[in-house]
Structure formats: C-alpha cells, structure tokens
Write a protein that holds these residues in place. Structure first.
Motif, PDB file in Angstrom:
ATOM      1  N   SER A 195     -65.619 -94.158  37.115  1.00 30.93           N
ATOM      2  CA  SER A 195     -64.419 -95.000  37.228  1.00 30.93           C
ATOM      3  C   SER A 195     -63.173 -94.192  37.532  1.00 30.93           C
ATOM      4  CB  SER A 195     -64.213 -95.791  35.917  1.00 30.93           C
ATOM      5  OG  SER A 195     -65.315 -96.650  35.676  1.00 30.93           O
ATOM      6  N   GLY A 196     -63.284 -92.868  37.598  1.00 32.15           N
ATOM      7  CA  GLY A 196     -62.142 -92.054  38.001  1.00 32.15           C
ATOM      8  C   GLY A 196     -61.632 -91.082  36.962  1.00 32.15           C
ATOM      9  N   ALA A 197     -62.343 -90.868  35.877  1.00 29.83           N
ATOM     10  CA  ALA A 197     -61.877 -89.924  34.865  1.00 29.83           C
ATOM     11  C   ALA A 197     -61.903 -88.503  35.418  1.00 29.83           C
ATOM     12  CB  ALA A 197     -62.748 -90.024  33.618  1.00 29.83           C
ATOM     13  N   GLU A 198     -60.880 -87.729  35.058  1.00 30.69           N
ATOM     14  CA  GLU A 198     -60.785 -86.345  35.520  1.00 30.69           C
ATOM     15  C   GLU A 198     -61.247 -85.348  34.465  1.00 30.69           C
ATOM     16  OE1 GLU A 198     -56.742 -85.857  36.642  1.00 30.69           O
ATOM     17  OE2 GLU A 198     -56.798 -87.433  38.182  1.00 30.69           O
ATOM     18  N   ALA A 199     -61.231 -85.726  33.204  1.00 28.42           N
ATOM     19  CA  ALA A 199     -61.693 -84.863  32.107  1.00 28.42           C
ATOM     20  C   ALA A 199     -62.038 -85.778  30.939  1.00 28.42           C
ATOM     21  CB  ALA A 199     -60.628 -83.849  31.708  1.00 28.42           C
ATOM     22  N   ILE A 200     -63.093 -85.416  30.205  1.00 24.74           N
ATOM     23  CA  ILE A 200     -63.583 -86.260  29.103  1.00 24.74           C
ATOM     24  C   ILE A 200     -63.959 -85.370  27.930  1.00 24.74           C
ATOM     25  CG2 ILE A 200     -65.366 -87.907  28.361  1.00 24.74           C
ATOM     26  CD1 ILE A 200     -65.629 -88.844  31.207  1.00 24.74           C
ATOM     27  N   ALA A 201     -63.706 -85.880  26.720  1.00 21.66           N
ATOM     28  CA  ALA A 201     -64.137 -85.226  25.491  1.00 21.66           C
ATOM     29  C   ALA A 201     -64.673 -86.296  24.551  1.00 21.66           C
ATOM     30  CB  ALA A 201     -62.991 -84.467  24.822  1.00 21.66           C
ATOM     31  N   VAL A 202     -65.721 -85.946  23.800  1.00 24.95           N
ATOM     32  CA  VAL A 202     -66.323 -86.860  22.828  1.00 24.95           C
ATOM     33  C   VAL A 202     -66.198 -86.214  21.450  1.00 24.95           C
ATOM     34  CG1 VAL A 202     -68.396 -88.112  22.132  1.00 24.95           C
ATOM     35  CG2 VAL A 202     -67.950 -87.698  24.553  1.00 24.95           C
ATOM     36  N   GLY A 204     -63.847 -84.604  20.251  1.00 24.46           N
ATOM     37  CA  GLY A 204     -63.281 -83.266  20.361  1.00 24.46           C
ATOM     38  C   GLY A 204     -64.128 -82.282  21.134  1.00 24.46           C
ATOM     39  N   GLN A 205     -65.313 -82.690  21.618  1.00 25.06           N
ATOM     40  CA  GLN A 205     -66.182 -81.805  22.397  1.00 25.06           C
ATOM     41  C   GLN A 205     -65.936 -82.058  23.889  1.00 25.06           C
ATOM     42  OE1 GLN A 205     -68.238 -79.386  21.168  1.00 25.06           O
ATOM     43  NE2 GLN A 205     -67.350 -79.888  19.184  1.00 25.06           N
ATOM     44  N   ARG A 206     -65.362 -81.083  24.549  1.00 27.12           N
ATOM     45  CA  ARG A 206     -65.039 -81.208  25.978  1.00 27.12           C
ATOM     46  C   ARG A 206     -66.328 -81.192  26.793  1.00 27.12           C
ATOM     47  NH1 ARG A 206     -60.630 -79.372  29.020  1.00 27.12           N
ATOM     48  NH2 ARG A 206     -60.892 -80.084  31.188  1.00 27.12           N
ATOM     49  N   LEU A 207     -66.416 -82.114  27.726  1.00 33.25           N
ATOM     50  CA  LEU A 207     -67.594 -82.202  28.591  1.00 33.25           C
ATOM     51  C   LEU A 207     -67.341 -81.459  29.899  1.00 33.25           C
ATOM     52  CD1 LEU A 207     -68.596 -85.958  28.141  1.00 33.25           C
ATOM     53  CD2 LEU A 207     -69.330 -83.969  26.823  1.00 33.25           C
ATOM     54  N   THR A 208     -68.394 -80.835  30.385  1.00 29.69           N
ATOM     55  CA  THR A 208     -68.339 -80.138  31.661  1.00 29.69           C
ATOM     56  C   THR A 208     -69.473 -80.644  32.544  1.00 29.69           C
ATOM     57  OG1 THR A 208     -69.808 -78.327  30.984  1.00 29.69           O
ATOM     58  CG2 THR A 208     -67.471 -78.108  30.422  1.00 29.69           C
ATOM     59  N   ALA A 209     -69.599 -80.027  33.705  1.00 24.84           N
ATOM     60  CA  ALA A 209     -70.675 -80.428  34.615  1.00 24.84           C
ATOM     61  C   ALA A 209     -72.047 -80.094  34.059  1.00 24.84           C
ATOM     62  CB  ALA A 209     -70.479 -79.754  35.967  1.00 24.84           C
ATOM     63  N   LEU A 210     -72.112 -79.203  33.060  1.00 29.72           N
ATOM     64  CA  LEU A 210     -73.394 -78.799  32.485  1.00 29.72           C
ATOM     65  C   LEU A 210     -73.610 -79.381  31.095  1.00 29.72           C
ATOM     66  CD1 LEU A 210     -73.437 -75.019  33.522  1.00 29.72           C
ATOM     67  CD2 LEU A 210     -74.365 -76.997  34.744  1.00 29.72           C
ATOM     68  N   SER A 211     -72.749 -80.268  30.663  1.00 28.69           N
ATOM     69  CA  SER A 211     -72.887 -80.830  29.313  1.00 28.69           C
ATOM     70  C   SER A 211     -74.068 -81.784  29.252  1.00 28.69           C
ATOM     71  CB  SER A 211     -71.606 -81.567  28.909  1.00 28.69           C
ATOM     72  OG  SER A 211     -70.533 -80.670  28.781  1.00 28.69           O
ATOM     73  N   ALA A 212     -74.619 -81.901  28.066  1.00 29.91           N
ATOM     74  CA  ALA A 212     -75.757 -82.794  27.843  1.00 29.91           C
ATOM     75  C   ALA A 212     -75.543 -83.544  26.539  1.00 29.91           C
ATOM     76  CB  ALA A 212     -77.062 -82.010  27.789  1.00 29.91           C
ATOM     77  N   ILE A 213     -75.890 -84.809  26.568  1.00 25.48           N
ATOM     78  CA  ILE A 213     -75.849 -85.648  25.367  1.00 25.48           C
ATOM     79  C   ILE A 213     -77.285 -85.978  25.017  1.00 25.48           C
ATOM     80  CG2 ILE A 213     -75.096 -87.831  24.377  1.00 25.48           C
ATOM     81  CD1 ILE A 213     -72.713 -87.797  26.224  1.00 25.48           C
ATOM     82  N   LYS A 225     -74.207 -79.854  19.504  1.00 24.03           N
ATOM     83  CA  LYS A 225     -73.372 -80.011  18.317  1.00 24.03           C
ATOM     84  C   LYS A 225     -73.465 -81.452  17.827  1.00 24.03           C
ATOM     85  CE  LYS A 225     -70.015 -76.327  18.969  1.00 24.03           C
ATOM     86  NZ  LYS A 225     -68.581 -75.959  18.959  1.00 24.03           N
ATOM     87  N   PRO A 226     -73.846 -81.650  16.565  1.00 23.13           N
ATOM     88  CA  PRO A 226     -74.016 -83.027  16.067  1.00 23.13           C
ATOM     89  C   PRO A 226     -72.678 -83.725  15.882  1.00 23.13           C
ATOM     90  CG  PRO A 226     -74.347 -81.445  14.288  1.00 23.13           C
ATOM     91  CD  PRO A 226     -74.193 -80.631  15.544  1.00 23.13           C
ATOM     92  N   LEU A 227     -72.671 -85.014  16.198  1.00 27.24           N
ATOM     93  CA  LEU A 227     -71.487 -85.851  16.032  1.00 27.24           C
ATOM     94  C   LEU A 227     -71.770 -86.931  14.994  1.00 27.24           C
ATOM     95  CD1 LEU A 227     -70.497 -86.404  19.776  1.00 27.24           C
ATOM     96  CD2 LEU A 227     -69.880 -84.508  18.271  1.00 27.24           C
ATOM     97  N   VAL A 228     -70.721 -87.420  14.380  1.00 27.20           N
ATOM     98  CA  VAL A 228     -70.850 -88.494  13.402  1.00 27.20           C
ATOM     99  C   VAL A 228     -70.006 -89.679  13.873  1.00 27.20           C
ATOM    100  CG1 VAL A 228     -71.338 -86.969  11.477  1.00 27.20           C
ATOM    101  CG2 VAL A 228     -68.973 -87.529  12.002  1.00 27.20           C
ATOM    102  N   PRO A 229     -70.482 -90.904  13.637  1.00 28.32           N
ATOM    103  CA  PRO A 229     -69.686 -92.063  14.047  1.00 28.32           C
ATOM    104  C   PRO A 229     -68.460 -92.219  13.152  1.00 28.32           C
ATOM    105  CG  PRO A 229     -71.661 -92.753  12.863  1.00 28.32           C
ATOM    106  CD  PRO A 229     -71.765 -91.273  13.042  1.00 28.32           C
ATOM    107  N   PRO A 230     -67.422 -92.875  13.656  1.00 27.77           N
ATOM    108  CA  PRO A 230     -67.310 -93.468  14.990  1.00 27.77           C
ATOM    109  C   PRO A 230     -67.138 -92.409  16.069  1.00 27.77           C
ATOM    110  CG  PRO A 230     -65.246 -93.687  13.815  1.00 27.77           C
ATOM    111  CD  PRO A 230     -66.215 -93.121  12.836  1.00 27.77           C
ATOM    112  N   TYR A 231     -67.592 -92.740  17.281  1.00 30.19           N
ATOM    113  CA  TYR A 231     -67.535 -91.818  18.403  1.00 30.19           C
ATOM    114  C   TYR A 231     -66.286 -92.141  19.233  1.00 30.19           C
ATOM    115  CZ  TYR A 231     -72.367 -91.473  16.923  1.00 30.19           C
ATOM    116  OH  TYR A 231     -73.517 -91.329  16.173  1.00 30.19           O
ATOM    117  N   THR A 232     -65.388 -91.169  19.330  1.00 25.92           N
ATOM    118  CA  THR A 232     -64.142 -91.348  20.065  1.00 25.92           C
ATOM    119  C   THR A 232     -64.243 -90.608  21.391  1.00 25.92           C
ATOM    120  OG1 THR A 232     -62.871 -91.516  18.012  1.00 25.92           O
ATOM    121  CG2 THR A 232     -61.649 -91.037  20.025  1.00 25.92           C
ATOM    122  N   VAL A 233     -64.159 -91.355  22.475  1.00 27.77           N
ATOM    123  CA  VAL A 233     -64.243 -90.792  23.818  1.00 27.77           C
ATOM    124  C   VAL A 233     -62.846 -90.844  24.432  1.00 27.77           C
ATOM    125  CG1 VAL A 233     -65.361 -90.913  26.076  1.00 27.77           C
ATOM    126  CG2 VAL A 233     -66.605 -91.650  24.023  1.00 27.77           C
TER     127      VAL A 233
END
Length: 306
Positions: A195-202, A204-213, A225-233
């Motif tokens: 949708s046009g995002a230029e940078a994303i973090a979940v 507090g974890q910054r995502l890159t082209a090599l990131s994996a969920i 790195k484990p995350l706990v809900p709620p998940y803030t994007v």
C-alpha cells in the motif's frame, strides 16, 4: 414230677447301623479336642469379667499408641532428611542464579556486538553510497527514521471461538481461531508494503528486506525475537492515503474478516509522526558492491515478509 416254669428268652437289642463306623462316629462327636475346648472356656470366663466399654477403651488406646509411634517415626525421619533437602535446594538455587547471570552477560555481549556490526554497516553504506548513502541506509533499515504514517494495533480476541465453517482459517487446523497467528502478521505487513509503506516496525522490531515473521508454538517471532500481544505495527508513509489503501486492499479485507468472524481486535489510525528504530543488524551474504550500487545475487530484493 415237678414242673419248672418255662424259661422266657429275652431278645437281644438290634445292632446300630453305624456300629461298624465307630471311629468316624467318635470323630464327628468329638471334633474339637478337649484341650482346645478347655482353653476356649477359660478365655470366655476371663472375658466375662471385663465390661465392653473397658475393652473398647483398651482397643482405642492401643490404636492411639500405634498412631503416635508412626507419627513420631515420620517426624524423626523428616528431621533427619531436612538438612540434606535444604542443602540440595540451596545448591539448585545457586546454580539457577549462576546460569541466569551467565545468560544475561551473554545477551549483553550479543547486544554489544550487534550494535558494533550495525555501526560498521552504516559506515560502509555511507562510504560506498555516495550521495545516495542516506537513502540506501534508510531502505536497508540501517538508520532510525521518522515521518507521518499509520499505526495498526492487532490483539487476540477476548474470548476465543471454535473453528467455524468458511473464512480464511477453514483449513488451518487450529481450534483457537481467536488468536493472532504469524501468517496474520505476515499479511498485515505485506499489505502495508504493497500500500506504499516506506519503513515498518512491529513491536519496535524494524523490518528489512531479509526479515522473517515466524511462529514458535503460540509465540510470534520477528527475526527470531518473540513478541507479545498486542502487536503494534508502525509504518511510515502518507498517513491517510496509506491507511485508506491498506483497508481497501485484500490484506486489509482479510484483517476485517478476522475482526468480524473471529473476534480479533484491531485498530488503524493515521499518525502525524511515527518514529522507527534502526534494524539491529543486516547480514548480507551474497550482495557485492558493483558500479556504485549494490546488486543482490540469489536473494529477493523486493519488499515483503515471508
């Protein structure tokens, strides 16, 4: 000649039918030996002199004495074993504290090394990037960024539901359909990229082209790195336009279905300013500087999270 009175013959009694079985008859008539009979009689006579209440009290006293002996023996054994148990417990506590301290030190060392690697990577980007070094580091996630964007908060349902018919989770095999899964976060993140995002973090974890969920049990991992809900994007882009484009996309509709059918809680809002941290480190194994830029061989250079 005198006459003698006639002699009358007396008939002899008939023999008993069991006369030939005198031994068996004696055994049946005297089945209990005389000595046993006398002993039983003496016991009966001795018991008659004790009232029933006294006999009951004597029995109760004997039972109490036995119980007291058992309790005393158990207490003695517990006192004997207590020092050993306390020593073993303290040894286990000391071992846990030692291992915890070692793990904390290792984690600090990892964080320090990760920061050092990130610093060197940023230096290399600035050295080889020329005028576009800032843009290259931004796209690589190697530098903190800020700007307008959107905030998407996703959380598990308050009360989970059993799998129902239809919907995007029909063939997943999970009965707890109210829980946010790794594939849900993948679709949300990919939808924001598209949708046009230029940078994303979940969280507090910054995502890159090599990131994996990924998922580990019920936990969601971002770059391991484990995350706990709620998940803030948090996503940087044209706030209102990015929010509208995402909600109208297929992934935005997918999130809407999760809300309506499974009770997953989600909210989307445009933000005037969003701040994203730098990625911890970006390990590039196949990219080589060439012609003032970077060409990636053997890996996908497009945005997206698998």
């Amino acid at each position: 000649m005198s006459q003698q009175p006639p002699v009358r013959s007396t008939a002899s009694p008939a023999p008993r039918p069991d006369a030939s079985m005198s031994l068996l008859t004696n055994v049946m008539d005297h089945s209990l030996d005389d000595g046993y009979a006398e002993a039983a009689a003496r016991r009966a006579e001795g018991g008659k002199g004790l009232p029933n209440t006294l006999r009951a009290k004597l029995g109760l006293a004997a039972a109490l004495l036995l119980a007291a002996a058992v309790v005393t023996l158990g207490a003695a054994q517990a006192r004997i074993a207590a020092p050993t148990l306390a020593k073993e417990r303290q040894q286990l506590i000391d071992r846990i504290e030692t291992e915890t301290t070692a793990a904390d030190n290792l984690q600090k060392n990892v964080d320090t090394l990760r920061d050092a690697v990130g610093t060197k990577q940023r230096d290399v980007l600035e050295k080889h990037g020329g005028d576009s070094a800032e843009l290259v580091s931004l796209l690589a996630g190697a530098t903190p960024v800020r700007g307008p964007g959107v905030k998407v908060v996703v959380d598990d349902a308050k009360q989970t539901k059993q799998s129902g018919a239809g919907g995007p989770r029909e063939s997943t095999g999970f009965s707890d359909t109210g829980r946010v899964r790794d594939r849900d976060m993948q679709r949300i993140v990919n939808g924001l990229w598209q949708s046009g995002a230029e940078a994303i973090a979940v969280n507090g974890q910054r995502l890159t082209a090599l990131s994996a969920i990924r998922a580990a049990g019920d936990a969601i991992l971002v770059d391991n790195k484990p995350l706990v809900p709620p998940y803030t994007v948090l996503a940087i882009g044209d706030g209102q336009r990015l929010s509208t484009a995402f909600q109208d996309s297929a992934d935005g509709q997918y999130l809407h279905v999760l809300q309506q059918n499974y009770g997953v809680r989600a909210s989307i809002s445009a933000e005037g300013e969003v701040r994203l941290p730098a990625a911890p480190s970006l390990l590039v194994r196949t990219a080589q500087p060439q012609g003032g830029g970077a060409e990636k061989r053997g890996t996908d250079t497009g945005k997206g999270t698998s």
